[in-house]
Design a protein around this motif. Structure first.
Motif, PDB file in Angstrom:
ATOM      1  N   TYR A  36      -7.595  69.366   5.394  1.00  0.00           N
ATOM      2  CA  TYR A  36      -6.649  68.551   6.169  1.00  0.00           C
ATOM      3  C   TYR A  36      -7.270  67.214   6.547  1.00  0.00           C
ATOM      4  CZ  TYR A  36      -9.313  69.856  10.313  1.00  0.00           C
ATOM      5  OH  TYR A  36     -10.322  69.999  11.231  1.00  0.00           O
ATOM      6  N   ARG A  37      -8.623  67.174   6.593  1.00  0.00           N
ATOM      7  CA  ARG A  37      -9.283  65.906   6.940  1.00  0.00           C
ATOM      8  C   ARG A  37      -9.113  64.860   5.845  1.00  0.00           C
ATOM      9  NH1 ARG A  37     -13.103  69.406   9.712  1.00  0.00           N
ATOM     10  NH2 ARG A  37     -13.863  69.971   7.665  1.00  0.00           N
ATOM     11  N   ASP A  38      -8.809  65.291   4.615  1.00  0.00           N
ATOM     12  CA  ASP A  38      -8.597  64.349   3.503  1.00  0.00           C
ATOM     13  C   ASP A  38      -7.177  63.763   3.505  1.00  0.00           C
ATOM     14  OD1 ASP A  38     -11.132  65.100   2.671  1.00  0.00           O
ATOM     15  OD2 ASP A  38     -10.347  66.685   1.348  1.00  0.00           O
ATOM     16  N   LEU A  39      -6.335  64.246   4.400  1.00  0.00           N
ATOM     17  CA  LEU A  39      -4.925  63.819   4.391  1.00  0.00           C
ATOM     18  C   LEU A  39      -4.626  62.995   5.627  1.00  0.00           C
ATOM     19  CD1 LEU A  39      -3.384  67.220   3.222  1.00  0.00           C
ATOM     20  CD2 LEU A  39      -3.742  65.153   1.843  1.00  0.00           C
ATOM     21  N   PRO A  40      -3.627  62.100   5.621  1.00  0.00           N
ATOM     22  CA  PRO A  40      -2.746  61.793   4.491  1.00  0.00           C
ATOM     23  C   PRO A  40      -3.377  60.798   3.512  1.00  0.00           C
ATOM     24  CG  PRO A  40      -2.140  60.465   6.396  1.00  0.00           C
ATOM     25  CD  PRO A  40      -3.274  61.351   6.836  1.00  0.00           C
ATOM     26  N   GLN A  41      -2.743  60.683   2.368  1.00  0.00           N
ATOM     27  CA  GLN A  41      -3.145  59.692   1.355  1.00  0.00           C
ATOM     28  C   GLN A  41      -1.880  59.031   0.803  1.00  0.00           C
ATOM     29  OE1 GLN A  41      -6.303  59.093  -0.180  1.00  0.00           O
ATOM     30  NE2 GLN A  41      -7.379  60.577   1.118  1.00  0.00           N
ATOM     31  N   ILE A  42      -1.992  57.757   0.458  1.00  0.00           N
ATOM     32  CA  ILE A  42      -0.942  57.102  -0.346  1.00  0.00           C
ATOM     33  C   ILE A  42      -1.638  56.473  -1.542  1.00  0.00           C
ATOM     34  CG2 ILE A  42       0.766  55.241  -0.485  1.00  0.00           C
ATOM     35  CD1 ILE A  42       1.353  55.662   2.492  1.00  0.00           C
ATOM     36  N   TRP A  43      -1.254  56.893  -2.738  1.00  0.00           N
ATOM     37  CA  TRP A  43      -1.835  56.348  -3.970  1.00  0.00           C
ATOM     38  C   TRP A  43      -0.736  55.633  -4.732  1.00  0.00           C
ATOM     39  CZ3 TRP A  43      -4.087  61.785  -5.535  1.00  0.00           C
ATOM     40  CH2 TRP A  43      -5.159  62.090  -4.673  1.00  0.00           C
ATOM     41  N   TYR A  44      -1.048  54.461  -5.237  1.00  0.00           N
ATOM     42  CA  TYR A  44      -0.011  53.771  -6.022  1.00  0.00           C
ATOM     43  C   TYR A  44      -0.609  53.080  -7.231  1.00  0.00           C
ATOM     44  CZ  TYR A  44      -1.188  48.990  -4.415  1.00  0.00           C
ATOM     45  OH  TYR A  44      -1.804  47.793  -4.177  1.00  0.00           O
ATOM     46  N   GLN A  45       0.273  52.770  -8.172  1.00  0.00           N
ATOM     47  CA  GLN A  45      -0.140  52.028  -9.363  1.00  0.00           C
ATOM     48  C   GLN A  45       1.029  51.152  -9.810  1.00  0.00           C
ATOM     49  OE1 GLN A  45      -0.660  54.531 -12.812  1.00  0.00           O
ATOM     50  NE2 GLN A  45       1.120  55.790 -12.329  1.00  0.00           N
ATOM     51  N   ILE A  46       0.708  50.124 -10.585  1.00  0.00           N
ATOM     52  CA  ILE A  46       1.748  49.356 -11.271  1.00  0.00           C
ATOM     53  C   ILE A  46       1.415  49.541 -12.733  1.00  0.00           C
ATOM     54  CG2 ILE A  46       2.753  47.091 -11.711  1.00  0.00           C
ATOM     55  CD1 ILE A  46       1.989  46.329  -8.836  1.00  0.00           C
ATOM     56  N   GLN A  47       2.224  50.359 -13.397  1.00  0.00           N
ATOM     57  CA  GLN A  47       1.785  50.826 -14.694  1.00  0.00           C
ATOM     58  C   GLN A  47       2.970  51.117 -15.588  1.00  0.00           C
ATOM     59  OE1 GLN A  47       1.830  54.070 -15.925  1.00  0.00           O
ATOM     60  NE2 GLN A  47      -0.134  54.501 -16.913  1.00  0.00           N
ATOM     61  N   VAL A  48       2.699  51.204 -16.882  1.00  0.00           N
ATOM     62  CA  VAL A  48       3.791  51.321 -17.847  1.00  0.00           C
ATOM     63  C   VAL A  48       4.349  52.748 -17.885  1.00  0.00           C
ATOM     64  CG1 VAL A  48       2.240  51.836 -19.774  1.00  0.00           C
ATOM     65  CG2 VAL A  48       4.420  50.742 -20.225  1.00  0.00           C
ATOM     66  N   LYS A  49       5.670  52.812 -18.058  1.00  0.00           N
ATOM     67  CA  LYS A  49       6.366  54.097 -18.213  1.00  0.00           C
ATOM     68  C   LYS A  49       7.139  54.050 -19.517  1.00  0.00           C
ATOM     69  CE  LYS A  49       5.604  55.577 -13.931  1.00  0.00           C
ATOM     70  NZ  LYS A  49       4.243  55.064 -13.812  1.00  0.00           N
ATOM     71  N   PHE A  50       7.325  55.214 -20.103  1.00  0.00           N
ATOM     72  CA  PHE A  50       8.083  55.314 -21.356  1.00  0.00           C
ATOM     73  C   PHE A  50       9.242  56.280 -21.167  1.00  0.00           C
ATOM     74  CE2 PHE A  50       3.775  54.185 -22.417  1.00  0.00           C
ATOM     75  CZ  PHE A  50       3.929  53.172 -23.341  1.00  0.00           C
ATOM     76  N   ARG A  51      10.421  55.824 -21.494  1.00  0.00           N
ATOM     77  CA  ARG A  51      11.583  56.720 -21.427  1.00  0.00           C
ATOM     78  C   ARG A  51      12.511  56.386 -22.574  1.00  0.00           C
ATOM     79  NH1 ARG A  51      13.061  56.798 -14.939  1.00  0.00           N
ATOM     80  NH2 ARG A  51      10.981  57.453 -14.301  1.00  0.00           N
ATOM     81  N   ASP A  52      12.856  57.398 -23.351  1.00  0.00           N
ATOM     82  CA  ASP A  52      13.760  57.153 -24.472  1.00  0.00           C
ATOM     83  C   ASP A  52      15.184  57.186 -23.935  1.00  0.00           C
ATOM     84  OD1 ASP A  52      14.686  56.661 -26.950  1.00  0.00           O
ATOM     85  OD2 ASP A  52      13.909  58.489 -27.879  1.00  0.00           O
ATOM     86  N   GLU A  53      15.572  56.100 -23.270  1.00  0.00           N
ATOM     87  CA  GLU A  53      16.881  56.001 -22.617  1.00  0.00           C
ATOM     88  C   GLU A  53      17.995  56.138 -23.654  1.00  0.00           C
ATOM     89  OE1 GLU A  53      17.433  55.647 -19.407  1.00  0.00           O
ATOM     90  OE2 GLU A  53      15.572  54.869 -18.538  1.00  0.00           O
ATOM     91  N   VAL A  54      19.099  56.771 -23.249  1.00  0.00           N
ATOM     92  CA  VAL A  54      20.237  56.932 -24.166  1.00  0.00           C
ATOM     93  C   VAL A  54      20.764  55.561 -24.583  1.00  0.00           C
ATOM     94  CG1 VAL A  54      22.509  57.983 -24.500  1.00  0.00           C
ATOM     95  CG2 VAL A  54      20.883  59.021 -22.922  1.00  0.00           C
ATOM     96  N   ARG A  55      20.960  54.690 -23.590  1.00  0.00           N
ATOM     97  CA  ARG A  55      21.498  53.374 -23.902  1.00  0.00           C
ATOM     98  C   ARG A  55      20.629  52.279 -23.293  1.00  0.00           C
ATOM     99  NH1 ARG A  55      25.997  56.398 -23.682  1.00  0.00           N
ATOM    100  NH2 ARG A  55      25.838  56.481 -21.424  1.00  0.00           N
ATOM    101  N   PRO A  56      19.552  51.905 -23.991  1.00  0.00           N
ATOM    102  CA  PRO A  56      18.788  50.765 -23.469  1.00  0.00           C
ATOM    103  C   PRO A  56      19.663  49.536 -23.592  1.00  0.00           C
ATOM    104  CG  PRO A  56      17.937  51.456 -25.610  1.00  0.00           C
ATOM    105  CD  PRO A  56      19.046  52.397 -25.263  1.00  0.00           C
ATOM    106  N   LYS A  57      19.906  48.839 -22.503  1.00  0.00           N
ATOM    107  CA  LYS A  57      20.823  47.705 -22.598  1.00  0.00           C
ATOM    108  C   LYS A  57      20.597  46.721 -21.466  1.00  0.00           C
ATOM    109  CE  LYS A  57      24.727  49.369 -20.052  1.00  0.00           C
ATOM    110  NZ  LYS A  57      26.130  49.568 -20.035  1.00  0.00           N
TER     111      LYS A  57
END
Ligand code: ATP
Ligand code: MG
Length: 565
Positions: free
Chosen positions: A125-146
């Motif tokens: 519990y001493r290790d909490l709380p944490q907030i981790w973030y990134q700005i990073q690439v995501k991949f999604r095969d969207e049905v309708r990229p538009k």
């Protein structure tokens, strides 16, 4: 920076494939180029805008105690198999195999990796709380990229994850994010509304979406004009306005030859469509089900699914086989299959199909002439009544620019992300997940801030603050003044794009309006003759002559004073 040395490939004409304003403007102002469906290159202007947005996001994430990390984009299948999402998620996930034939995927989001990391690194519990973030690439095969960068198959996301000991901690991390998001979107110059949303595939106990109003949006929200309550239509409830009470006698059959649709029936019988009842047969796992709605309302498929499980519309021959009549004359009276009626039908008197061809029934009273299960299954429409305050609801199109989710232990339990509490008891970490699409912020800003000539960037995310333009670089005196101002602005720390191209003035002015930098400084013949340059504000189109020597201090004052929007 000097335009003559930059890659800013502006276009005179609108690209044929682009419908959304932001898509057109991004292509025309040389910010992006499309490599393949939903896959984009960011050119220098586009990159600068993204960098600005990223800087605002980092600033606000750091302010709430976020720690920046970078997680891999390539994930082993195992972690996704452990949470069940490997099989739950369908074609949206890009999957591949390595040389040893092991399954991998390209990360579409990072809850699994975060939970894996937390399982490794968080002990107590001493290790909490944490907030981790990134700005990073995501991949999604969207049905309708538009719509350009609004929905792409590869995109950057700011995703953050909170790790807490309990629900109280999560509530606090969630609130911090909500406030950070408010500041981020405000600083980016966006108009936005926060709405409750459907947690969908993320699971979990609560979520909100940040929505930027724009006709290019793919989402719809319902907002009450009186109390301000707003929700995604996926979730929104309403009371349809009650119809006038008709003075029909008892139940009777009326001939309606050829009238199958609500419009045809209402026109033929000369009644308000709100006095009709429509019957839609669907096939569920348990067999056929008839959904009943007021004629002027639309079925909300997700709401039906939440009540009755997955379903599909019944085919014509199925309707005929089950009810002995074609769909256009289907009605609830006398039907022996289960009925699911929208709540709005609990009161009133209606015209409904008679289950006989070319015939309807007039004077149908729900509860008296048929028995149904009731539930909220209609889509909210503009004009419906707010269930909180009785005000009028309006439905508007929006772009989802960010969202926040309370995940709970949905990911920490399967991935064994646990900690030891003060009593030495093992407990699952309570998680939250928070996303923002920087490219969507840029596109939403363009949707909200433009005119017929081009973009009007909010100062805070503009690719440059000042657009310096020498009307004729062949005029030596003019050129000298331009260079002087360029050096002055640069050494004052102003981000300046210097249009030093040997182009016709018309082309340069048009390009300046198109790319939409907030302030333009023009060095023309008046600067040479009278020592007067011109400062023009892109948004208001106001032009002020300013002595050349005063341009730099004047610009600095403008930049300091500006609130960004
Ligand atoms: P949508 O409902 O529009 O598909 P989502 O609910 O799938 O969005 P999340 O998975 O929560 O979105 O992603 C967080 C943020 O990432 C979104 O709010 C949005 O700003 C951005 N985003 C999501 N999908 C895309 C995409 N295909 N292209 C660009 N940005 C995206
Ligand atoms: Mg999506």
């Amino acid at each position: 920076m000097r335009w003559s040395r930059l890659l800013i490939p502006t276009l005179k004409e609108d690209p044929a494939e682009a419908e959304a304003v932001s898509h057109r403007l991004m292509i025309r102002s040389g910010m992006v180029r499309q490599l393949a469906a939903g896959i984009y290159c960011y050119l220098p202007l586009g990159q600068r805008v993204l960098d600005k947005i990223h800087a605002i996001i980092r600033d606000e994430m750091n302010r709430i105690g976020g720690q920046e990390i970078t997680l891999p984009a390539l994930h082993p299948a195992e972690i996704w198999q452990q949470t069940g999402r490997w099989s739950e998620i369908g074609d949206e996930m890009f999957r591949l195999k390595d040389r040893a034939k092991r399954d991998l995927c390209l990360g579409m989001t990072h809850e699994e990796v975060i939970a894996w990391l937390a399982a490794k690194e968080i002990r107590s519990y001493r290790d909490l709380p944490q907030i981790w973030y990134q700005i990073q690439v995501k991949f999604r095969d969207e049905v309708r990229p538009k719509s350009g960068v609004l929905r792409t198959r590869e995109f950057l996301m700011k995703d953050s994850y909170s790790l807490d000991a309990d629900e109280t901690g999560l509530a606090l991390s969630y609130e911090r994010h909500r406030e950070a998001y408010h500041r981020i979107f405000t600083r980016c110059g966006l108009a936005f509304t926060v709405v409750e949303s459907d947690p969908g595939m993320m699971g979990g106990a609560g979520s909100h979406e940040f929505m930027a109003p724009s006709p290019a949006g793919e989402d719809e929200i319902a907002r009450c004009g009186a109390c301000g309550a707003a929700a995604n239509v996926e979730l929104a409830t309403s009371r349809p306005v009650a119809p006038p009470v008709p003075s029909w006698p008892a139940l009777e059959e009326v001939p309606t030859p050829g009238a199958r649709s609500i419009d045809e029936v209402a026109t033929l019988l000369q009644i308000d469509p709100r006095l009709t009842l429509k019957t839609l047969m669907v096939m569920t796992k348990a067999g056929p089900l008839c959904c009943l709605l007021r004629g002027d309302q639309q079925l909300h498929e997700k709401k039906v699914e939440r009540i009755a499980g997955p379903f599909r519309p019944a085919h014509r021959d199925e309707v005929q086989a089950v009810a002995g009549v074609e769909a256009g004359f289907l009605g609830p009276v006398g039907l022996t299959i289960p009925l699911l009626a929208d709540g709005a039908l609990a009161a009133g008197v209606y015209v409904a199909g008679a289950n006989r061809v070319d015939t309807h029934l007039r004077g149908v009273v729900p509860g008296k002439h048929f028995t149904a299960r009731y539930g909220d299954i209609h889509r909210v429409q503009t004009g419906d009544v707010c269930v909180n305050c009785g005000g009028a609801l309006a439905v508007e199109r929006v772009i989802e620019v960010g969202n926040i989710f309370k995940l709970g232990t949905r990911y920490s339990t399967p991935l064994k992300a646990v900690y030891l509490d003060e009593q030495g008891q093992e407990r699952p970490i309570v998680m939250g997940s928070y996303g923002i699409g920087p490219a969507r912020i840029a596109a939403a800003a363009l949707e909200q801030h433009h005119d017929a000539d081009g973009t009007i960037w909010p100062l805070t995310i503009a690719p440059f603050q000042v657009h310096l333009l020498t009307v004729n670089v062949k005029d030596a005196a003019m050129q000298r003044l331009g260079e002087e101002l360029y050096r002055g602005l640069v050494s004052a720390g102003v981000e300046v794009l210097y249009d030093d191209r040997d182009e016709r003035p018309g082309v340069k002015f048009k390009d300046a309006d198109l790319i939409g930098i907030p302030y333009r400084v023009t060095v023309g013949s008046r600067a040479v003759r009278e020592g007067q340059a011109e400062i023009r504000t892109r948004r208001t189109r106001d032009e002020t002559p300013v002595p050349v020597a005063e341009v730099v201090p004047r610009i600095r004052a403008l930049l300091e004073r500006s609130d960004g929007a």
